[in-house]
Design a protein around this motif. Structure first.
Motif, PDB file in Angstrom:
ATOM      1  N   THR B 174      -3.216  10.097  -6.395  1.00  0.00           N
ATOM      2  CA  THR B 174      -4.512   9.581  -5.927  1.00  0.00           C
ATOM      3  C   THR B 174      -4.821  10.046  -4.510  1.00  0.00           C
ATOM      4  OG1 THR B 174      -3.450   7.564  -5.086  1.00  0.00           O
ATOM      5  CG2 THR B 174      -4.241   7.516  -7.357  1.00  0.00           C
ATOM      6  N   GLY B 175      -4.027  10.989  -4.040  1.00  0.00           N
ATOM      7  CA  GLY B 175      -4.163  11.420  -2.645  1.00  0.00           C
ATOM      8  C   GLY B 175      -5.499  12.053  -2.309  1.00  0.00           C
ATOM      9  N   ASN B 176      -6.109  12.716  -3.278  1.00  0.00           N
ATOM     10  CA  ASN B 176      -7.336  13.470  -2.980  1.00  0.00           C
ATOM     11  C   ASN B 176      -8.573  12.896  -3.671  1.00  0.00           C
ATOM     12  OD1 ASN B 176      -5.987  15.344  -1.383  1.00  0.00           O
ATOM     13  ND2 ASN B 176      -5.410  16.571  -3.166  1.00  0.00           N
ATOM     14  N   VAL B 177      -8.475  11.646  -4.121  1.00  0.00           N
ATOM     15  CA  VAL B 177      -9.616  11.096  -4.859  1.00  0.00           C
ATOM     16  C   VAL B 177     -10.075   9.776  -4.220  1.00  0.00           C
ATOM     17  CG1 VAL B 177      -8.954  12.168  -7.028  1.00  0.00           C
ATOM     18  CG2 VAL B 177      -8.079   9.898  -6.474  1.00  0.00           C
ATOM     19  N   ASP B 178     -11.295   9.371  -4.572  1.00  0.00           N
ATOM     20  CA  ASP B 178     -11.823   8.130  -3.961  1.00  0.00           C
ATOM     21  C   ASP B 178     -11.176   6.911  -4.625  1.00  0.00           C
ATOM     22  OD1 ASP B 178     -13.070   7.763  -6.413  1.00  0.00           O
ATOM     23  OD2 ASP B 178     -14.934   8.701  -5.752  1.00  0.00           O
ATOM     24  N   TRP B 179     -11.545   5.725  -4.104  1.00  0.00           N
ATOM     25  CA  TRP B 179     -10.895   4.492  -4.549  1.00  0.00           C
ATOM     26  C   TRP B 179     -11.130   4.238  -6.043  1.00  0.00           C
ATOM     27  CZ3 TRP B 179      -7.201   1.275  -3.668  1.00  0.00           C
ATOM     28  CH2 TRP B 179      -7.198   0.024  -4.252  1.00  0.00           C
ATOM     29  N   ASP B 180     -12.357   4.454  -6.484  1.00  0.00           N
ATOM     30  CA  ASP B 180     -12.648   4.207  -7.903  1.00  0.00           C
ATOM     31  C   ASP B 180     -11.797   5.092  -8.811  1.00  0.00           C
ATOM     32  OD1 ASP B 180     -14.457   2.285  -7.307  1.00  0.00           O
ATOM     33  OD2 ASP B 180     -16.228   3.592  -7.478  1.00  0.00           O
ATOM     34  N   ALA B 207      -2.827  -0.433  -0.605  1.00  0.00           N
ATOM     35  CA  ALA B 207      -3.812  -1.224  -1.350  1.00  0.00           C
ATOM     36  C   ALA B 207      -3.686  -0.941  -2.844  1.00  0.00           C
ATOM     37  CB  ALA B 207      -5.217  -0.887  -0.859  1.00  0.00           C
ATOM     38  N   LEU B 208      -3.451   0.309  -3.159  1.00  0.00           N
ATOM     39  CA  LEU B 208      -3.297   0.690  -4.567  1.00  0.00           C
ATOM     40  C   LEU B 208      -2.034   0.059  -5.146  1.00  0.00           C
ATOM     41  CD1 LEU B 208      -4.624   2.687  -6.725  1.00  0.00           C
ATOM     42  CD2 LEU B 208      -2.749   4.213  -6.140  1.00  0.00           C
ATOM     43  N   ILE B 209      -0.973   0.079  -4.346  1.00  0.00           N
ATOM     44  CA  ILE B 209       0.293  -0.503  -4.823  1.00  0.00           C
ATOM     45  C   ILE B 209       0.109  -2.005  -5.065  1.00  0.00           C
ATOM     46  CG2 ILE B 209       2.698  -0.959  -4.205  1.00  0.00           C
ATOM     47  CD1 ILE B 209       2.613   1.654  -2.548  1.00  0.00           C
ATOM     48  N   ARG B 210      -0.595  -2.661  -4.136  1.00  0.00           N
ATOM     49  CA  ARG B 210      -0.849  -4.102  -4.316  1.00  0.00           C
ATOM     50  C   ARG B 210      -1.671  -4.340  -5.584  1.00  0.00           C
ATOM     51  NH1 ARG B 210      -2.332  -3.900   1.304  1.00  0.00           N
ATOM     52  NH2 ARG B 210      -0.530  -4.396   2.573  1.00  0.00           N
ATOM     53  N   ALA B 211      -2.645  -3.460  -5.803  1.00  0.00           N
ATOM     54  CA  ALA B 211      -3.474  -3.599  -7.004  1.00  0.00           C
ATOM     55  C   ALA B 211      -2.635  -3.428  -8.248  1.00  0.00           C
ATOM     56  CB  ALA B 211      -4.602  -2.559  -6.979  1.00  0.00           C
ATOM     57  N   ALA B 212      -1.692  -2.510  -8.203  1.00  0.00           N
ATOM     58  CA  ALA B 212      -0.827  -2.280  -9.369  1.00  0.00           C
ATOM     59  C   ALA B 212       0.056  -3.472  -9.649  1.00  0.00           C
ATOM     60  CB  ALA B 212       0.031  -1.035  -9.119  1.00  0.00           C
ATOM     61  N   LYS B 213       0.521  -4.115  -8.577  1.00  0.00           N
ATOM     62  CA  LYS B 213       1.439  -5.242  -8.754  1.00  0.00           C
ATOM     63  C   LYS B 213       0.767  -6.428  -9.459  1.00  0.00           C
ATOM     64  CE  LYS B 213       4.484  -6.073  -5.272  1.00  0.00           C
ATOM     65  NZ  LYS B 213       5.812  -5.577  -5.613  1.00  0.00           N
ATOM     66  N   ALA B 231      11.166  -2.145  -0.841  1.00  0.00           N
ATOM     67  CA  ALA B 231      10.156  -2.702   0.053  1.00  0.00           C
ATOM     68  C   ALA B 231      10.129  -4.213  -0.106  1.00  0.00           C
ATOM     69  CB  ALA B 231       8.795  -2.113  -0.277  1.00  0.00           C
ATOM     70  N   GLY B 232       9.767  -4.890   0.952  1.00  0.00           N
ATOM     71  CA  GLY B 232       9.754  -6.341   0.923  1.00  0.00           C
ATOM     72  C   GLY B 232       8.505  -6.887   0.255  1.00  0.00           C
ATOM     73  N   ALA B 233       8.437  -8.200   0.225  1.00  0.00           N
ATOM     74  CA  ALA B 233       7.315  -8.866  -0.435  1.00  0.00           C
ATOM     75  C   ALA B 233       6.045  -8.785   0.403  1.00  0.00           C
ATOM     76  CB  ALA B 233       7.659 -10.319  -0.698  1.00  0.00           C
ATOM     77  N   ASP B 234       6.181  -8.227   1.615  1.00  0.00           N
ATOM     78  CA  ASP B 234       5.010  -8.177   2.494  1.00  0.00           C
ATOM     79  C   ASP B 234       3.981  -7.141   2.034  1.00  0.00           C
ATOM     80  OD1 ASP B 234       6.961  -6.272   3.011  1.00  0.00           O
ATOM     81  OD2 ASP B 234       6.190  -5.893   5.028  1.00  0.00           O
ATOM     82  N   LEU B 235       4.314  -6.399   1.003  1.00  0.00           N
ATOM     83  CA  LEU B 235       3.371  -5.366   0.556  1.00  0.00           C
ATOM     84  C   LEU B 235       2.073  -5.960   0.044  1.00  0.00           C
ATOM     85  CD1 LEU B 235       5.459  -2.604  -1.122  1.00  0.00           C
ATOM     86  CD2 LEU B 235       3.671  -2.296   0.550  1.00  0.00           C
TER      87      LEU B 235
END
Lengths: 299, 235
Positions: B174-180, B207-213, B231-235
């Motif tokens: 997702t490095g080169n694409v917009d959020w959608d 943000a993407l990782i949080r969305a995936a979780k 990684a900790g729970a702070d993600l």
């Protein structure tokens, strides 16, 4: 390369053939190199075959004849000639003998002494032409017998000047084969360079193919097949032009000598057909070598 | 550093793996097991070695120390052909996804089938369905240079999964694409994970990782200071 790989190489695979993009520069280089080399190879082959025929003809024709020269006082000439003829007829391996007439000897000397040569006034030796059977005669034994019975006779079996001629023709034939080998080597070098250029230009293609699980044999085959076909096609065109060139050479004639004999005879015309096949084999191995070396270096 | 073993036979196992480049250690002493059907994010600062780490997982690089086992096979024991056969079971998506630019998109997506000797014609229906799944039906005949960044990423994902691999490794897809488009790509990877595929995805987009979780059970691995950490729970 497994049997399956070889089969795929020969039969081709429409899908696999498309994975390598057509590369204009290397395609043209390969076609030109194989065409030019095949053209030259036709002439080298013609040279080699013509010199081979020449060597054989010289060897055969001269080996079957010999000359006995009798130098004797005028009053003994006829007797010694008769003895020599009798002795020669009795010698195993001699098919026929014939003493040259005065007119024939005068004709032989004509280029040097002119038409009015008084042969009777000159101590011209008598020449006897000896034609051998296929088995030939024992030259050393015959010399000893002639020495004993015809003191003035000298046997010349043409060995002294026939050998260098045959050697020269053989060397010429060897030169032709060496030329063909060098042409093949030069073609291999040029095709290897073209293949290396194509492989370098298609590094991304190779990376993509590896990423999706292509084996090295598959990647190499895609390049090898393309270059082999180019080599075959280019060499076929070059060979065709070379054969046309040979066809337009002057026909064989005694006046032209060796030069007008440069070409093919009979089934010899089929030999140039081998050249495109050899070119394809050279392209196959040259590209295979280049491809596997490049793939190893990219691993 | 060892992470707890997950349930089931591991598809990928790293044992005290280290990698050095020009004598400098990029990371070391990494031990890790990835179970079938698991979903992993790999994160860390730029230059930490995320791409290198992923390349170790599918044998594109050899570790300087330690062992990498994939499908119970030590990669060190595989020759180039062995690696090629192994890669047919791993789908890889790069950030700068590369294609054969002279071939139409559909042929590019069928490339894994082509190189493995499968009959592409017989797989035409599956290929069509896959192109539809990633939303590229209208672009099937386009050449890769004509595609947008998002279309290229979706195409790369489609190519990576056409052989129905057991593992999908995605390097910053997702490095080169917009959020959608990032959301859409993530959704595709989540769907694949629900089908039982193991997914390892490098991303620096928290943000993407949080969305995936929120959608799937994931484990987040972080490369930092030459070590792999959870990684900790702070993600």
């Amino acid at each position: 390369m497994s049997g399956k790989d070889v089969k795929a190489l020969i039969l081709g695979d429409a899908q696999a053939d498309r994975v390598v993009p057509p590369t204009g520069f290397t395609a043209r280089l390969t076609l030109f190199a194989s065409g030019a080399m095949a053209f030259l190879a036709v002439f080298a082959l013609a040279l080699s075959m013509a010199s081979g025929r020449l060597a054989t003809r010289w060897a055969d024709e001269l080996a079957r004849s010999a000359t006995v020269r009798i130098s004797a006082p005028a009053d003994q000439m006829a007797a010694q000639t008769e003895v020599a003829l009798r002795l020669l007829r009795q010698t195993p391996g001699v098919a026929s003998v014939r003493a040259f007439t005065d007119a024939e000897q005068a004709a032989l000397l004509l280029p040097w002494f002119g038409p009015d040569l008084p042969l009777d006034d000159l101590p011209v030796p008598r020449l006897i032409e000896v034609i051998e059977t296929a088995e030939g005669f024992d030259a050393a034994g015959l010399r000893l017998r002639l020495q004993a019975e015809v003191p003035g006779a000298v046997l010349d079996d043409h060995t002294r000047w026939r050998r260098p001629l045959v050697v020269a023709a053989d060397r010429l034939r060897l030169l032709g084969w060496i030329s063909i080998a060098l042409i093949g080597g030069a073609m291999a070098a040029m095709i290897t360079l073209a293949a290396n250029a194509a492989l370098a230009a298609n590094r991304q293609v190779i990376e993509v193919l590896r990423l999706v699980g292509a084996r090295d044999a598959y990647i190499a085959r895609a390049f090898v097949r393309r270059f082999t076909i180019r080599g075959l096609f280019g060499a076929t065109v070059g060979m065709g032009c070379g054969v046309l060139g040979i066809l337009f050479l002057p026909q064989v004639s005694d006046e032209g000598g060796f030069l007008t004999g440069l070409g093919f005879t009979g089934l010899g015309w089929l030999w140039p057909l081998v050249i495109p096949l050899l070119a394809a084999v050279v392209a196959f191995f040259a590209t295979g070598f280049a491809a596997h070396r490049t793939l190893r270096s990219l691993a | 550093m060892t992470f707890g073993k997950e349930k089931g036979a591991d598809v990928i196992e790293l044992e005290q793996v280290g990698y050095s480049y020009s004598g400098a250690e990029l990371f070391g002493d990494v031990s890790l097991q990835l179970a079938p059907g698991s979903f992993h994010f790999l994160t860390g600062p730029s230059g930490a070695g995320k791409t290198t780490f992923l390349r170790l997982l599918y044998g594109a690089l050899r570790p300087t120390t330690g062992r990498v086992r994939v499908f119970d096979t030590d990669l060190a024991g595989l020759d180039r052909d062995g690696l090629a056969l192994m890669r047919r079971r791993i789908g890889v998506v790069h950030q700068d996804c590369q294609f054969l630019d002279h071939l139409p998109l559909a042929d590019n997506l069928a490339l894994p089938l082509t190189v493995s000797g499968r009959d592409v014609t017989a797989e035409a229906a599956n290929l069509k369905e896959l192109i539809n799944w990633v939303g590229l039906t209208h672009r099937a005949d386009a050449r890769p240079p004509e595609l947008s960044g998002g279309e290229r990423q979706r195409a790369a994902l489609a190519r990576a999964i056409i052989m129905s691999p057991d593992v999908i490794i995605a390097d910053e897809p997702t490095g080169n694409v917009d959020w959608d488009m990032s959301q859409r790509l993530l959704q595709l990877l989540v769907e694949l994970n629900r089908m039982g595929k193991t997914v390892v995805m490098a991303s620096h987009d928290l943000a993407l990782i949080r969305a995936a979780k929120t959608q799937v059970q994931t484990r987040v691995l972080r490369i930092s200071n030459r070590r792999l950490q959870t990684a900790g729970a702070d993600l």
